[in-house]
Design a protein around this motif. Structure first.
Motif: not given
Length: 217
Positions: A108-114, A141-145
């Motif tokens: 799992t990973a996050l891909l967020s405009n923030t 597992d990973r976060v991409f801001y």
């Protein structure tokens, strides 16, 4: 061949956390001497917000930009409160569902405009409500801001960055998102997608999407 268990790439706002953009529009208008409406919504936004979300403006510079562009008379605290007004709750059942998916073997990973202001506020709330030490990163597992990567959706580069960093193949990665312009980019790059439109929620719609992904054609 697609993986039996797809990698899961989540958007944040409108997918994991509930969002109401209009609350921020109204809060900013209330601070404006000219009753100006900020150019920010789910579909598009002005350059000021783009620059904040890609780290080209500091929070201080962003606040000054708001005051200048929209004739706002407000303290830093009032501006942050108005900017954060759009952030609603993170339902516990969504967090539990993501934990269950990870236990089943999904990466799992996050891909967020923030941006920094929102990240700090959400992390504060998650620590208070759920005891998370590192915010939503505790659940994935990973976060991409965008603010940290320096890129934002719907540009293809941020998708390519996330796939490269995770060592994921596009056709083995299911992208879950509530903004159609971001879905369209993902599809062009070859990612299967789940367009999460109201009244659908993550827990309602994702199980069927995973089953469809994993079923032979």
């Amino acid at each position: 061949m697609p993986a039996q268990k797809p990698n899961l790439l989540f958007d944040f706002g409108g997918v994991i956390i509930n969002i109401n953009y209009q609350l921020t529009v109204e809060a900013m208008r209330a601070l404006s001497r000219a009753s100006s409406t900020i150019e920010f919504n789910q579909q598009s936004q002005s350059e000021l917000f783009d620059h904040l979300e890609t780290g080209r403006l500091t929070p201080s510079e962003f606040r000054q930009g708001l005051r200048r562009h929209y004739d706002l008379e407000a303290t830093d605290e009032q501006l942050d409160a108005a900017w954060n007004a759009m952030l609603l709750d993170v339902p516990a059942e969504r967090l539990a569902f993501i934990a269950e998916l990870r236990a089943q073997g999904h990466q799992t990973a996050l891909l967020s405009n923030t941006n920094q202001i929102h990240i700090e506020e959400i992390n504060r709330r998650l620590k208070t409500q759920y005891g998370f030490a590192h915010g939503i990163a505790d659940c994935l597992d990973r976060v991409f801001y965008s603010q940290q990567v320096g890129l934002r959706k719907p540009g293809p580069e941020i998708f390519e960055h996330a796939l490269r960093e995770m060592n994921w193949k596009a056709d083995e990665t299911l992208f879950i998102e509530d903004s159609i312009q971001h879905i369209e980019t993902a599809r062009r790059l070859g990612l299967p997608t789940l367009f999460l439109t109201p009244p659908l929620t993550l827990t309602d719609a994702l199980p069927a999407a995973i089953r469809a992904f994993s079923s032979p054609a």
